[in-house]
Every structure is written in C-alpha cells, then in structure tokens.
Design an enzyme around this catalytic site. Structure first.
Site, PDB file in Angstrom:
ATOM      1  N   ARG A 179       0.830  -1.214   0.000  1.00 61.52           N
ATOM      2  CA  ARG A 179       0.000   0.000   0.000  1.00 61.52           C
ATOM      3  C   ARG A 179       0.865   1.265   0.000  1.00 61.52           C
ATOM      4  NH1 ARG A 179      -5.194  -0.269   2.241  1.00 61.52           N
ATOM      5  NH2 ARG A 179      -4.857   1.604   3.479  1.00 61.52           N
ATOM      6  N   ARG A 183       9.973   6.164  -2.707  1.00 65.01           N
ATOM      7  CA  ARG A 183      10.286   7.119  -3.776  1.00 65.01           C
ATOM      8  C   ARG A 183      11.739   7.585  -3.699  1.00 65.01           C
ATOM      9  NH1 ARG A 183       5.322   9.931  -2.319  1.00 65.01           N
ATOM     10  NH2 ARG A 183       3.592   8.995  -3.462  1.00 65.01           N
ATOM     11  N   ARG A 255      -8.742  -6.345  14.294  1.00 68.96           N
ATOM     12  CA  ARG A 255      -8.039  -5.435  15.190  1.00 68.96           C
ATOM     13  C   ARG A 255      -9.000  -4.286  15.498  1.00 68.96           C
ATOM     14  NH1 ARG A 255      -3.891  -7.240  17.687  1.00 68.96           N
ATOM     15  NH2 ARG A 255      -2.778  -5.242  17.761  1.00 68.96           N
ATOM     16  N   ARG A 285       0.281   6.056  16.468  1.00 64.95           N
ATOM     17  CA  ARG A 285       0.391   7.406  15.891  1.00 64.95           C
ATOM     18  C   ARG A 285      -0.430   8.402  16.704  1.00 64.95           C
ATOM     19  NH1 ARG A 285      -3.142   6.466  10.275  1.00 64.95           N
ATOM     20  NH2 ARG A 285      -4.964   5.565  11.280  1.00 64.95           N
ATOM     21  N   GLU A 306      -3.367   6.885  19.191  1.00 64.60           N
ATOM     22  CA  GLU A 306      -4.066   5.699  18.668  1.00 64.60           C
ATOM     23  C   GLU A 306      -3.350   4.415  19.087  1.00 64.60           C
ATOM     24  OE1 GLU A 306      -5.225   6.352  14.585  1.00 64.60           O
ATOM     25  OE2 GLU A 306      -5.022   4.213  14.148  1.00 64.60           O
ATOM     26  N   TYR A 354     -10.377  -5.020   3.883  1.00 65.40           N
ATOM     27  CA  TYR A 354      -9.992  -3.633   4.117  1.00 65.40           C
ATOM     28  C   TYR A 354     -10.335  -2.862   2.846  1.00 65.40           C
ATOM     29  CZ  TYR A 354      -7.745   0.591   5.389  1.00 65.40           C
ATOM     30  OH  TYR A 354      -7.542   1.908   5.701  1.00 65.40           O
ATOM     31  N   ASP A 356     -10.772   0.930   1.134  1.00 64.14           N
ATOM     32  CA  ASP A 356     -10.715   2.382   1.217  1.00 64.14           C
ATOM     33  C   ASP A 356     -12.065   2.952   0.794  1.00 64.14           C
ATOM     34  OD1 ASP A 356      -8.256   3.168   2.251  1.00 64.14           O
ATOM     35  OD2 ASP A 356      -7.223   2.795   0.353  1.00 64.14           O
TER      36      ASP A 356
END
Ligand code: FAD
Ligand code: UDP
Length: 389
Positions: A179, A183, A255, A285, A306, A354, A356
């Site tokens: 995911r 770069r 989860r 995070r 979190e 999952y 999006d």
C-alpha cells in the site's frame, strides 16, 4: 441506470458509505429504502463532527483522507460536497528523530546522513540495503527487506507493524506494505492517486446529502435483527458477515483501535499525522485533527493517540485480520451466505475486507447497478457482487 421506476421495499443495514450509496442509487430507481444503524449517527466509520469547544472537525473513528484514481467515484463524491485540496504528508518519529514518510529521498538522506541524488539513492538502496536474494516477496517482512532493506525496515516498519497488527511482520502478507510507495525523489505525498481531497464540511455532511432523497428513511439506534427483514424484498447488509449468522461458525478476527483523546491550546505537533515507529512507544500514531482542514483556523486543538489491539466481541471491529485461520473461516461464512436468499453482503464488514472509501463507493455503485439489472431480468440477486475470499 434505467429510467423505468421499480417498485419494492429494501432494507439496508448500516448508514455508512456502503449503505448510503446503495440507498441513494436505489431510491432514485423508485425503491422504498429503510436504512437502520445501531449507532446514534450516520456515516459509519467515516463519521466527522465538530468539537464544540475548539470548532475543529474531528474524524471520530480515526483519520480519513479521500484519494482515488477512479474518476466516476471522484465526480460522485463531488456531487454531494466540495472537496478541498489536501495532501497527506505523514511524519514518523524513530530513534529520537523525525523523518518524512512514505520513504522518499529526504527520508533516505536524513536517515543515512547523506546528500544523495535520486540515482545514487536508488543504487545505494538496491546495492547496499535491499536483500535482492528475495525475488518474490510473500510476507510483509520479505517485502520490506527486498525494497528498503533491514535498517529502514527496523526503524520505520517493524515496530509499527507489530503494534498495529499484534504479530510479527513475517506472519503478514506482503500486500499490506505494498500500500505504501518508496520514492527516490522529494515527493512526500503519502498517496499516489490522481484525485485527493478532504470534504469541506466533513464526511457526515456529505453522507447526509446522499441520504437526503425522496424514498429514503433512516432509523438510528436500531440494531438489525432477522425479524426486521419481514416485508422487505431484499436486504443489503453492511454489518459484520459473521454477525449476520449470529457467529454460529465462530468469530472472524479483527483489530480494534482505542483513541486517547486530548486537547491542546495551539499547535501540538505541526502536522496531521505523526507515526511512532518504535515498538516500545505503546501507541502507533498521534493525529491532530485541525491539520486535516488547513483552510480553517483554530486556536484550540483536538488530538488522538491511537492504540491497536485484538478486538473483543464488544469492541468496534476496524481492521479485518485475514490471515490463514481467518480466511478459512471466511470461506465457510461465504459458503453459508451464498446459500442464503434475500440478502446481499456489502462493504468493509459485510465482505470482511480492508476497503478504502473510494473502493467502497465503487463497489456500492456496482452493487446497486447489478441489483437493478438482476431484477429487470428476473435473475437471482447474489449474496456478493465482489469476491470476499
Ligand atoms: P462502515 O463505515 O463500518 O459502516 C457500517 C455501519 O453498519 C456502521 O455505521 C455500523 O454501526 C452499522 N452496523 C453494523 N452492524 C449493524 C447491525 N447489526 N445493525 C445495525 N447497524 C449495524 N479509507 C480511505 O479511503 N482513506 C482513509 O484515510 C481511511 N482511513 C481509515 C482509518 C481507519 C482507522 C479505518 C478503520 C478505516 C479507514 N478507511 C479509510 C476506510 C473507511 O473507513 C471505509 O472505506 C468505510 O468506512 C467503509 O464504509 P462501510 O459503509 O462499508 O462500513
Ligand atoms: N506501516 C508501518 N509504519 C508506518 C506506516 C505504516 O509499518 O509508519 C505499515 C503498517 O503495517 C500498516 C501498513 O504499513 O498497516 C500500511 O500503511 P497504511 O498507512 O496504509 O496503514 P492503514 O491505513 O492500514 O492504517
């Protein structure tokens, strides 16, 4: 869709994106839609609401950034709400320093204390860091070792992933890490999609507008029970697949997340998302919600720390685990669903994947179209319009 108006009563379980899009599309076809949701608000996990004290738009179930390459879906969401330009720029704290994510030239140069140009960095990672003996990475760990190598993997991915998923990255599929891009330039956009943005007034307002359509009735604080289906021609179910069958084959693993909310006067961390790569920091995070709306200005701030853990029966299921054990049980539930008439399972929970937001909307549009086509041809309506296994 066709212009001929259909007749029929449809029950939709779940007033999140899946339920709202399917409801809207079928209401426009002439169906009478009832949508029930056990929560006291619409929007599912995309729900946003303004904090009364600071005025900050809070992503109540965790940060949601809209990104897609699907132009039809992008046009669709823009019909209901203005999308403001927003690029997700994530930082991570590891080894006492702050780095840029996803791994890019800045991250690499800063981490290794170098000033490499793109080609030099690529050669450095490929020749001195990456494990090129791994030719076909299967696990998360192999994928990381193959593409960034041990040092970056251990600083940014290993600990975070153990916290996020509660297991070693060698037990997780490579697809989870795929995911994220790597770069060799200074582009620090977390996503690589053509269209990205944030709804000006939050996701709940957008979904409210989807539901504001003749023929749609929404009942909140209403948990689905099988007897509710009586009198309806079809049910679309966006709740947990195993829950529909009263968990009779066992529970699919998830989860869940705990959000420790805190407020701050001023700017707490200077960015929307700060990850914590090390395993001994217990949270994954911190999100500072006002930075998701950079066009707004607020003195006060609302932040979420979190924490991730295995979901217990009473917890909100967030991330489907989909390891070998769960996929075996999923196959059994899929078989059961395929032999059950009158219900179609949709969305993140209904298909145990999952998804999006853009994929959720794409699948909801396709599901509504598939349903109308099946009805027009007197065909049977399948339990799934997409393969969950
Ligand atoms: P949900 O939003 O889960 O809605 C299902 C609804 O069904 C819920 O409202 C629930 O209360 C209701 N329900 C369940 N069971 C019953 C029952 N028995 N009776 C009545 N009601 C019931 N996507 C992105 O594109 N970008 C992101 O940045 C992003 N971030 C995310 C962050 C987190 C922490 C999570 C968990 C997901 C994220 N997503 C993101 C994914 C996004 O949340 C989903 O794509 C979307 O919410 C799926 O919508 P849905 O309607 O299928 O499911
Ligand atoms: N990940 C990580 N470190 C980070 C960010 C992500 O190890 O700083 C891993 C983690 O396992 C996560 C996966 O990469 O589940 C995919 O990242 P993404 O940001 O897409 O996570 P999600 O949206 O699933 O929370």
């Amino acid at each position: 869709m066709t212009s001929a108006k259909a007749e029929g009563k449809i029950l939709i379980v779940g007033a999140g994106l899946s339920g709202a899009v399917i409801g809207r599309q079928l209401a426009q076809e002439g169906y009478q839609i009832t949508i029930v949701d056990s929560r006291d608000h619409i929007g599912g996990n995309c729900h946003t609401e303004r904090d009364a004290d600071s005025g900050v738009m809070v992503h109540v179930y965790g940060p949601h950034i809209f990104h897609t390459d699907d132009e039809e879906v992008w046009n669709y969401v823009n019909e209901f709400e203005t999308f403001m330009p927003y690029k997700n720029r994530v930082k991570t704290t590891s080894k006492g320093q702050v780095f840029s994510l996803p791994v890019n030239l800045h991250t690499i140069n800063q981490f290794f204390g170098k000033t490499m140009r793109p080609d030099e960095a690529r050669a450095f990672i490929t020749e001195e860091q990456a494990d090129t003996t791994i030719t076909d990475p299967q696990t998360f760990e192999e994928q990381a070792m193959r593409f960034v190598g041990k040092d970056l993997y251990e600083a940014f991915f290993k600990g975070y992933t153990m916290k996020q998923w509660g297991c070693h990255p060698s037990e997780l599929p490579a697809s989870i890490l795929k995911r994220l891009p790597v770069r060799f330039n200074y582009d620090d956009n977390y996503f690589f999609h053509k269209f990205q943005g944030m709804p000006e007034n939050g996701y709940t307002v957008m979904i409210e507008r989807m539901l504001d359509c003749p023929g749609i009735t929404v009942q909140l604080n209403t948990t689905f029970t099988q007897d509710m289906a009586e009198g309806y021609d079809h049910v679309f179910y966006a709740g947990p697949l195993d829950g529909y069958f009263d968990y009779k084959l066992g529970r699919l693993g998830y989860r869940t997340l705990d959000f420790e909310r805190f407020t701050y006067e001023g700017d707490y961390q200077g960015c929307a998302v700060m990850n914590y790569g090390e395993v001994d920091v217990p949270f994954t995070r911190i999100t500072e919600h006002k930075h998701f709306a950079p066009w707004e200005s607020h003195e006060g701030s609302v932040c979420y720390r979190e924490f991730s853990r295995a979901a217990e029966p009473e917890d909100i299921p967030y991330y489907p685990i989909r390891q070998v054990k769960e996929k075996a049980l999923l196959s059994e539930y899929v078989e059961l669903a395929n032999s059950t008439n009158g219900v179609t399972f949709v969305g993140r929970l209904g298909t145990y994947r999952y998804l999006d937001m853009d994929v959720t909307i794409r699948e909801a549009l396709d599901t509504a179209r598939g349903f109308v086509a099946a009805k027009q041809s007197n065909g049977t309506v399948p339990a799934f319009f997409s393969n969950p296994t």
